[in-house]
Design a protein around this motif. Structure first.
Motif, PDB file in Angstrom:
ATOM      1  N   PHE A 245      71.072 -40.276   8.778  1.00  0.00           N
ATOM      2  CA  PHE A 245      69.640 -40.474   8.576  1.00  0.00           C
ATOM      3  C   PHE A 245      69.381 -41.494   7.465  1.00  0.00           C
ATOM      4  O   PHE A 245      68.417 -42.265   7.530  1.00  0.00           O
ATOM      5  CB  PHE A 245      68.971 -39.140   8.241  1.00  0.00           C
ATOM      6  CG  PHE A 245      68.921 -38.179   9.396  1.00  0.00           C
ATOM      7  CD1 PHE A 245      68.624 -38.619  10.679  1.00  0.00           C
ATOM      8  CD2 PHE A 245      69.167 -36.821   9.214  1.00  0.00           C
ATOM      9  CE1 PHE A 245      68.571 -37.740  11.752  1.00  0.00           C
ATOM     10  CE2 PHE A 245      69.124 -35.934  10.281  1.00  0.00           C
ATOM     11  CZ  PHE A 245      68.828 -36.398  11.555  1.00  0.00           C
ATOM     12  N   SER A 252      66.003 -38.946   4.172  1.00  0.00           N
ATOM     13  CA  SER A 252      67.227 -38.212   4.461  1.00  0.00           C
ATOM     14  C   SER A 252      67.136 -36.740   4.082  1.00  0.00           C
ATOM     15  O   SER A 252      67.553 -35.870   4.851  1.00  0.00           O
ATOM     16  CB  SER A 252      68.405 -38.867   3.736  1.00  0.00           C
ATOM     17  OG  SER A 252      69.589 -38.144   3.940  1.00  0.00           O
ATOM     18  N   MET A 255      64.605 -34.902   6.517  1.00  0.00           N
ATOM     19  CA  MET A 255      65.070 -34.909   7.903  1.00  0.00           C
ATOM     20  C   MET A 255      66.347 -34.084   8.064  1.00  0.00           C
ATOM     21  O   MET A 255      66.504 -33.362   9.053  1.00  0.00           O
ATOM     22  CB  MET A 255      65.316 -36.353   8.358  1.00  0.00           C
ATOM     23  CG  MET A 255      65.545 -36.484   9.851  1.00  0.00           C
ATOM     24  SD  MET A 255      64.095 -35.956  10.802  1.00  0.00           S
ATOM     25  CE  MET A 255      64.761 -36.015  12.466  1.00  0.00           C
ATOM     26  N   ALA A 306      63.556 -39.098  16.477  1.00  0.00           N
ATOM     27  CA  ALA A 306      63.688 -37.824  15.777  1.00  0.00           C
ATOM     28  C   ALA A 306      63.746 -36.651  16.748  1.00  0.00           C
ATOM     29  O   ALA A 306      64.492 -35.693  16.537  1.00  0.00           O
ATOM     30  CB  ALA A 306      62.525 -37.643  14.801  1.00  0.00           C
ATOM     31  N   SER A 309      67.212 -36.202  18.068  1.00  0.00           N
ATOM     32  CA  SER A 309      68.101 -35.712  17.019  1.00  0.00           C
ATOM     33  C   SER A 309      67.925 -34.214  16.818  1.00  0.00           C
ATOM     34  O   SER A 309      68.904 -33.462  16.688  1.00  0.00           O
ATOM     35  CB  SER A 309      67.831 -36.456  15.708  1.00  0.00           C
ATOM     36  OG  SER A 309      68.144 -37.817  15.816  1.00  0.00           O
TER      37      SER A 309
END
Length: 403
Positions: A245, A252, A255, A306, A309
């Protein structure tokens, strides 16, 4: 049968020993991945250290090294002297060593405190695994193994999500989360009792039992090796995801905290279904479905959006949560009662050996092929493991849950 199982599950929840063991189970995820969202911040905080890059990445799996070394000896102690005091001492040491990162002045001393944390985890997990074998039999053992993984994941969802937000305040702040076990330590002190079975096993000769169960060793060794590989792949998430990330230019800390929170939340939900899934498709089917889900999850991680992920993290967490209880149920069903402490120690060691070697293998691998190459490689290996489990399931349909 289903009514009996339903009643048994209600009995598990009403048993104070069970609740205390589930509390202890929640420490597992906290031990390693809680500080994961703070890794980039810690690297920047100690940027003057020439070894900051590698030391920062080793802070997450550092406890795994000591667990791998200490857990087998902890298992021998559990078989010889009992499980209760080993578990309680481990929880207390967990709090002290975990919170040390709040005050220690540099990365080498923080790394040392993480090694001590690993000793605490070895004591807790080894004693806990042996107690599962002592307290439960048959399908109840498998059902509780699923509840244990669920407790780990729901605890991880709470701890890692919280760490992701408080890491915004300071990269040291997540170390404070390790003080939380103090809240339930008094309850564990009252609820955990030394099993009569364990005391009887320690006071009697086990030579005849060892000979009778000698066939358990090859099967158990295979389970230990497979579990180490599984955890090596799974631990790509907390050790490499924050840096993925960071490379992508997103926040980072937030997330990573969100993704690992989704991973553990999905795992907690799927682990609750473990007993029913195992009852329906057997151990071979559990491994096939679990590894297949993990393979798909790693493929989704290479997509930059996102949503994908987070979906990938959910599939990896759900797949891992399905296969993890199977290792416990198979191992405790294979090992003789007088060797459950040793079996629990070796099983615990295999988890953390896989975790510790994960960044040592993946970091140079990433330097050569990048994050996408590593995640595709992990997906291919997991897909092969899923296919192998499918073959075993088809060849041995009688391989089914415990009676």
């Amino acid at each position: 049968m289903r009514e009996a199982e339903s009643g048994g599950r209600r009995a598990i929840w009403r048993d104070g020993r069970s609740v205390a063991l589930l509390m202890a189970a929640s420490l597992t995820v906290m031990a390693n991945a809680t500080i994961s969202p703070a890794l980039p911040g810690l690297e920047r905080l100690f940027h003057s250290d020439p070894n900051a890059a590698i030391l920062t990445r080793l802070l997450v799996p550092a406890p795994s090294l000591m667990v791998a070394i200490v857990a087998p000896f902890a298992g021998l102690l559990a078989d010889r002297f009992g499980r209760r005091h080993l578990l309680l001492a481990g929880v207390l040491l967990f709090v002290i060593s975990g919170c040390a990162g709040l005050l220690l002045p540099d990365l080498p001393t923080i790394f040392a405190s993480r090694l001590v944390l690993g000793i605490a985890v070895a004591l807790v997990m080894t004693a806990q695994t042996a107690l599962i074998g002592d307290y439960f039999e048959g399908w109840r053992r498998g059902a509780f193994a699923g509840l244990q993984v669920s407790a780990r994941n729901f605890g991880g969802f709470l701890f890692i999500s919280l760490a992701g937000w408080i890491a915004l305040l300071s990269p040291r702040a997540p170390f404070a989360i390790y003080a939380l076990p103090l809240v339930f330590l008094p309850f564990m002190w009252r609820a955990i009792v030394e099993p009569v079975l364990a005391a009887r096993s320690r006071s009697s000769s086990v030579e005849g039992e060892g000979k009778a169960h000698r066939r358990w060793v090859p099967t158990f060794v295979a389970l230990v090796l497979l579990q180490a590989i599984t955890n090596m792949l799974f631990f790509l998430m907390p050790t490499q995801l924050p840096f993925l990330f960071d490379v992508r230019g997103v926040n980072s800390a937030v997330m990573t905290g969100t993704a690992l929170g989704v991973l553990t939340l999905a795992g907690g939900c799927f682990a609750l279904l473990y007993a029913r899934v195992e009852n329906g498709i057997g151990f071979g089917g559990v491994f096939a479905v679990g590894y297949g889900a993990m393979a798909c999850g790693f493929l989704l991680l290479i997509l930059s959006e996102a949503f994908f992920s987070l979906a990938g993290a959910a599939m990896i967490g759900g797949g891992y949560a399905l296969v993890s209880p199977a290792f416990v149920a198979l191992a405790l069903g294979t090992a003789p009662a007088s060797r459950r402490g040793l079996a629990g120690g070796l099983l615990t060691a295999s988890i953390f050996i896989g975790q510790f070697i994960s960044p040592l293998i993946s970091t140079p691998w990433i330097e050569n092929v990048g994050y996408d190459g590593v995640f595709v490689g992990a997906a291919c290996l997991l897909a092969a493991m899923a296919m192998a489990a499918t073959v075993v399931r088809l060849a041995r349909p009688a391989l089914s849950p415990s009676a």
